[in-house]
Scaffold this motif. Structure first.
Motif, PDB file in Angstrom:
ATOM      1  N   ARG A 243       8.850   3.923 -41.978  1.00 51.92           N
ATOM      2  CA  ARG A 243       8.648   4.172 -40.548  1.00 51.92           C
ATOM      3  C   ARG A 243       9.924   3.891 -39.766  1.00 51.92           C
ATOM      4  NH1 ARG A 243       3.252   4.509 -39.008  1.00 51.92           N
ATOM      5  NH2 ARG A 243       4.132   5.157 -37.016  1.00 51.92           N
ATOM      6  N   GLN A 244      10.659   2.846 -40.150  1.00 52.67           N
ATOM      7  CA  GLN A 244      11.916   2.525 -39.479  1.00 52.67           C
ATOM      8  C   GLN A 244      12.962   3.613 -39.684  1.00 52.67           C
ATOM      9  OE1 GLN A 244      12.961  -1.327 -41.011  1.00 52.67           O
ATOM     10  NE2 GLN A 244      11.574  -2.436 -39.636  1.00 52.67           N
ATOM     11  N   PHE A 245      12.905   4.257 -40.862  1.00 53.34           N
ATOM     12  CA  PHE A 245      13.858   5.331 -41.153  1.00 53.34           C
ATOM     13  C   PHE A 245      13.443   6.669 -40.567  1.00 53.34           C
ATOM     14  CE2 PHE A 245      15.442   2.628 -44.753  1.00 53.34           C
ATOM     15  CZ  PHE A 245      16.771   2.611 -44.349  1.00 53.34           C
ATOM     16  N   GLY A 246      12.295   6.718 -39.888  1.00 55.08           N
ATOM     17  CA  GLY A 246      11.936   7.935 -39.185  1.00 55.08           C
ATOM     18  C   GLY A 246      10.631   8.590 -39.565  1.00 55.08           C
ATOM     19  N   LEU A 247       9.925   8.098 -40.588  1.00 60.05           N
ATOM     20  CA  LEU A 247       8.657   8.712 -40.969  1.00 60.05           C
ATOM     21  C   LEU A 247       7.666   8.579 -39.816  1.00 60.05           C
ATOM     22  CD1 LEU A 247       7.213  10.067 -43.423  1.00 60.05           C
ATOM     23  CD2 LEU A 247       6.283   7.810 -43.971  1.00 60.05           C
ATOM     24  N   PRO A 248       7.126   9.690 -39.298  1.00 54.95           N
ATOM     25  CA  PRO A 248       6.294   9.623 -38.087  1.00 54.95           C
ATOM     26  C   PRO A 248       4.915   8.997 -38.281  1.00 54.95           C
ATOM     27  CG  PRO A 248       6.391  11.877 -38.928  1.00 54.95           C
ATOM     28  CD  PRO A 248       7.362  11.077 -39.742  1.00 54.95           C
ATOM     29  N   ARG A 249       4.400   8.978 -39.505  1.00 58.42           N
ATOM     30  CA  ARG A 249       3.073   8.394 -39.748  1.00 58.42           C
ATOM     31  C   ARG A 249       3.086   7.652 -41.075  1.00 58.42           C
ATOM     32  NH1 ARG A 249       2.867  13.676 -39.563  1.00 58.42           N
ATOM     33  NH2 ARG A 249       1.738  13.643 -37.599  1.00 58.42           N
ATOM     34  N   SER A 250       2.143   6.768 -41.260  1.00 57.12           N
ATOM     35  CA  SER A 250       2.111   5.939 -42.461  1.00 57.12           C
ATOM     36  C   SER A 250       1.944   6.777 -43.724  1.00 57.12           C
ATOM     37  CB  SER A 250       0.966   4.926 -42.375  1.00 57.12           C
ATOM     38  OG  SER A 250       1.212   3.983 -41.347  1.00 57.12           O
ATOM     39  N   LEU A 251       2.463   6.261 -44.830  1.00 55.81           N
ATOM     40  CA  LEU A 251       2.327   6.948 -46.113  1.00 55.81           C
ATOM     41  C   LEU A 251       0.904   6.834 -46.623  1.00 55.81           C
ATOM     42  CD1 LEU A 251       2.234   4.656 -48.611  1.00 55.81           C
ATOM     43  CD2 LEU A 251       4.602   4.393 -47.956  1.00 55.81           C
ATOM     44  N   LEU A 252       0.551   7.710 -47.549  1.00 55.51           N
ATOM     45  CA  LEU A 252      -0.752   7.671 -48.215  1.00 55.51           C
ATOM     46  C   LEU A 252      -0.547   7.289 -49.672  1.00 55.51           C
ATOM     47  CD1 LEU A 252      -2.538  10.869 -46.808  1.00 55.51           C
ATOM     48  CD2 LEU A 252      -2.734   8.506 -46.023  1.00 55.51           C
ATOM     49  N   LEU A 253      -1.526   6.571 -50.234  1.00 49.96           N
ATOM     50  CA  LEU A 253      -1.468   6.124 -51.623  1.00 49.96           C
ATOM     51  C   LEU A 253      -2.486   6.868 -52.460  1.00 49.96           C
ATOM     52  CD1 LEU A 253       0.653   3.925 -51.839  1.00 49.96           C
ATOM     53  CD2 LEU A 253      -0.653   3.540 -49.738  1.00 49.96           C
ATOM     54  N   LEU A 254      -2.081   7.273 -53.664  1.00 53.52           N
ATOM     55  CA  LEU A 254      -3.025   7.881 -54.591  1.00 53.52           C
ATOM     56  C   LEU A 254      -3.852   6.802 -55.261  1.00 53.52           C
ATOM     57  CD1 LEU A 254      -0.938  10.680 -56.305  1.00 53.52           C
ATOM     58  CD2 LEU A 254      -3.086  10.995 -55.089  1.00 53.52           C
ATOM     59  N   GLN A 255      -5.175   6.996 -55.295  1.00 50.78           N
ATOM     60  CA  GLN A 255      -6.064   6.062 -55.965  1.00 50.78           C
ATOM     61  C   GLN A 255      -6.355   6.529 -57.388  1.00 50.78           C
ATOM     62  OE1 GLN A 255      -9.027   3.970 -53.031  1.00 50.78           O
ATOM     63  NE2 GLN A 255      -9.309   6.153 -52.846  1.00 50.78           N
ATOM     64  N   SER A 256      -6.990   5.663 -58.160  1.00 50.03           N
ATOM     65  CA  SER A 256      -7.326   5.998 -59.544  1.00 50.03           C
ATOM     66  C   SER A 256      -8.290   7.179 -59.639  1.00 50.03           C
ATOM     67  CB  SER A 256      -7.942   4.788 -60.242  1.00 50.03           C
ATOM     68  OG  SER A 256      -7.053   3.694 -60.233  1.00 50.03           O
ATOM     69  N   ASN A 257      -9.059   7.415 -58.576  1.00 50.64           N
ATOM     70  CA  ASN A 257     -10.017   8.523 -58.601  1.00 50.64           C
ATOM     71  C   ASN A 257      -9.401   9.844 -58.155  1.00 50.64           C
ATOM     72  OD1 ASN A 257      -9.733   8.189 -55.868  1.00 50.64           O
ATOM     73  ND2 ASN A 257     -11.882   7.713 -55.458  1.00 50.64           N
ATOM     74  N   GLY A 258      -8.105   9.855 -57.888  1.00 49.06           N
ATOM     75  CA  GLY A 258      -7.429  11.083 -57.495  1.00 49.06           C
ATOM     76  C   GLY A 258      -7.378  11.308 -55.994  1.00 49.06           C
ATOM     77  N   GLY A 259      -8.044  10.470 -55.206  1.00 48.58           N
ATOM     78  CA  GLY A 259      -8.016  10.612 -53.756  1.00 48.58           C
ATOM     79  C   GLY A 259      -6.848   9.866 -53.144  1.00 48.58           C
ATOM     80  N   ALA A 260      -6.625  10.087 -51.862  1.00 49.86           N
ATOM     81  CA  ALA A 260      -5.514   9.449 -51.151  1.00 49.86           C
ATOM     82  C   ALA A 260      -6.047   8.626 -49.988  1.00 49.86           C
ATOM     83  CB  ALA A 260      -4.534  10.505 -50.638  1.00 49.86           C
ATOM     84  N   VAL A 261      -5.468   7.432 -49.799  1.00 51.70           N
ATOM     85  CA  VAL A 261      -5.884   6.536 -48.717  1.00 51.70           C
ATOM     86  C   VAL A 261      -4.641   5.925 -48.080  1.00 51.70           C
ATOM     87  CG1 VAL A 261      -8.134   5.938 -49.685  1.00 51.70           C
ATOM     88  CG2 VAL A 261      -6.120   4.628 -50.351  1.00 51.70           C
ATOM     89  N   SER A 262      -4.834   5.364 -46.904  1.00 50.39           N
ATOM     90  CA  SER A 262      -3.728   4.717 -46.204  1.00 50.39           C
ATOM     91  C   SER A 262      -3.496   3.317 -46.775  1.00 50.39           C
ATOM     92  CB  SER A 262      -4.035   4.621 -44.709  1.00 50.39           C
ATOM     93  OG  SER A 262      -5.097   3.703 -44.490  1.00 50.39           O
ATOM     94  N   VAL A 263      -2.383   2.725 -46.390  1.00 47.50           N
ATOM     95  CA  VAL A 263      -2.067   1.368 -46.824  1.00 47.50           C
ATOM     96  C   VAL A 263      -3.124   0.390 -46.323  1.00 47.50           C
ATOM     97  CG1 VAL A 263      -0.384  -0.514 -46.681  1.00 47.50           C
ATOM     98  CG2 VAL A 263       0.410   1.838 -46.929  1.00 47.50           C
ATOM     99  N   ASP A 264      -3.545   0.538 -45.056  1.00 43.06           N
ATOM    100  CA  ASP A 264      -4.551  -0.369 -44.492  1.00 43.06           C
ATOM    101  C   ASP A 264      -5.875  -0.270 -45.234  1.00 43.06           C
ATOM    102  OD1 ASP A 264      -2.806  -1.363 -42.627  1.00 43.06           O
ATOM    103  OD2 ASP A 264      -3.415   0.031 -41.044  1.00 43.06           O
ATOM    104  N   GLN A 265      -6.247   0.946 -45.654  1.00 46.21           N
ATOM    105  CA  GLN A 265      -7.528   1.133 -46.343  1.00 46.21           C
ATOM    106  C   GLN A 265      -7.534   0.501 -47.728  1.00 46.21           C
ATOM    107  OE1 GLN A 265      -7.508   5.477 -45.793  1.00 46.21           O
ATOM    108  NE2 GLN A 265      -9.536   5.305 -44.886  1.00 46.21           N
TER     109      GLN A 265
END
Length: 449
Positions: A243-265
């Motif tokens: 985010r400090q380097f310019g990414l406008p929104r938080s990254l998403l993480l891949l879960q073991s089930n193949g879905g994607a979630v936020s860091v907070d989730q």
């Protein structure tokens, strides 16, 4: 002679996917017009975020833009990480304490009392992540129908908190009997720990994975507590850096089930990331199938350390609720993946009986294969491919590393050819034959077995 045409300029916004492996950190960028660019940089096992930033800087350099510009025009950043898995495999997690219902203190160590191989009664079970003196009982009981049989005794929580503080416990797992039906007692324990214990990492089994099965639920909560401080801290720090380097929104993480979630989730349930990287293969399989096709496909993702095999049957990739990581049982949704230690960095060796083996140990990013010239002396699959002429000496992966054929030849000659009484080429060919056999067995395991 005309110079090769330079690739067309990228069309913003673009999407970025980054996967951190044991040897390389890989990045794929897809722009708004569908153009795909691929980049590769060595991983940094001591600090995986450095590997992520390293491949991003390499991409920015090759695209002739700044890192800020690269991230600023990124509409979606998805991260597949092996940090949780490696924390378990390398036994580098937190010091964990555990609170259980009185009478269930030893459930974690008793396990199910069943061996995976009934004929092998000598192989030891993996080391328990929470020693008995840190598994402490709490009075109180929830019945099989979810009703309260006995009230929770909070003084037991306070006594345990004192022990945890004295023993330097960093993270606590709470697994009370029948809490999957009613997690009120576990929530009360969590609240009391917040008052009487100065740590901040508490994993409640009723929140991590509220499923029936005391051992599996407890084991999942313990593994979650074991990896949480390292994994969650890493993800939050990486997200903040991006985010400090310019990414406008938080990254998403891949879960073991193949879905994607936020860091907070995923922050409270990092155990969901144990197959984060390999699970991305679901998207690859669906991308290979024609629209609407009920395809039967097999994917093999061969990295520097391991090979991950996944099967799509009639358009679907099977999902399981149970998996085992290094002997630890977890109850967490996951795509069915079979992993074997067979990759470019897999080490070949000769045992005391004179038999040739390939794996499961790997050379990693450093020192890596002998051909890298980074101090590695053990021959690997990459060295064998180089000796056989299947890889070309010189820069590899865009110049990330350089392959030295003489170093590869020397390692195979010293460690394999001479002990086996073979030529260097025959020893190298033997390594590849063993690797191929391991890969074949991996595919057979998920397909015909």
């Amino acid at each position: 002679m005309t110079a090769p045409a330079s690739p067309p300029a990228l069309l913003a916004p673009w999407r970025i996917g980054v996967d951190v492996g044991g040897t390389f950190t890989d990045m794929v960028l897809r722009d708004a017009a569908g153009a795909v660019r691929i980049f590769k940089s060595p991983s940094v096992p001591a600090d995986p975020s450095e590997g992520v930033l390293g491949v991003l800087r390499l991409a920015a350099q090759q695209l002739d833009i700044t890192l800020t510009a690269l991230l600023r025009d990124c509409a979606l950043f998805v991260h597949g990480s092996t940090v949780a898995t490696n924390t378990i495999l390398e036994k580098k997690g937190a010091k964990v304490g555990m609170l259980t219902t009185e009478g269930f203190r030893d459930s974690l160590e008793i396990r199910r009392g069943i061996r995976e191989n009934q004929w092998d009664h000598r192989a030891p079970f993996p080391q328990v992540l929470v020693p008995r003196y840190l598994r402490l009982p709490v009075r109180g009981r929830i019945a099989a129908d979810g009703a309260e049989l006995a009230a929770l005794e909070v003084e037991d929580v306070d006594a345990a908190a004192k022990v945890f503080a004295e023993e330097g416990v960093e993270s606590v797992a709470v697994c009370l009997f029948n809490s999957f039906l009613d997690g009120a007692h576990e929530r009360a324990v969590g609240g009391q720990l917040a008052k009487s214990w100065n740590g901040k990492w508490v994993s409640l089994s009723s929140e991590v994975m509220p499923t029936m099965g005391e051992y599996e639920r407890g084991s999942t909560a313990v593994v979650n507590a074991y990896v949480a401080p390292k994994v969650t801290s890493y993800l939050r720090a990486l997200d903040e850096q991006l985010r400090q380097f310019g990414l406008p929104r938080s990254l998403l993480l891949l879960q073991s089930n193949g879905g994607a979630v936020s860091v907070d989730q995923v922050a409270t349930r990092p155990v969901m990331l144990v197959l984060s990287g390999p699970a991305a293969g679901v998207g690859a399989l669906k991308g290979c199938a024609a629209p609407g096709e009920k395809a039967n496909l097999i994917s093999m993702e061969i990295g520097g350390t391991s090979c991950d095999v996944m099967v799509m049957a009639r358009g679907d990739v099977p999902v399981t609720d149970e998996l085992t990581i290094d002997g630890y049982h977890l109850t967490t949704p996951s795509v069915e993946i079979h992993t074997v230690g067979a990759g470019g960095g897999t080490i070949a060796w000769v045992d005391d009986a004179g038999l040739l083996h390939a794996g499961p140990q790997g050379a990693g990013a450093r020192p890596g294969p002998a051909a890298y010239g980074l101090g590695g002396e053990n021959p690997t699959v990459t060295d064998a491919q180089l000796v056989l002429g299947r890889l070309r000496p010189g820069p590899l992966a865009g110049g990330a590393v350089t392959l030295d054929a003489e170093l590869a030849r020397k390692a195979i000659e010293t460690k394999l050819a001479k002990p086996l009484g073979l030529s260097v080429e025959d020893a190298a060919a033997g390594v590849i034959r063993l690797l191929e056999q391991n890969l074949l067995h991996a595919v057979e395991r998920l397909s015909i077995e």
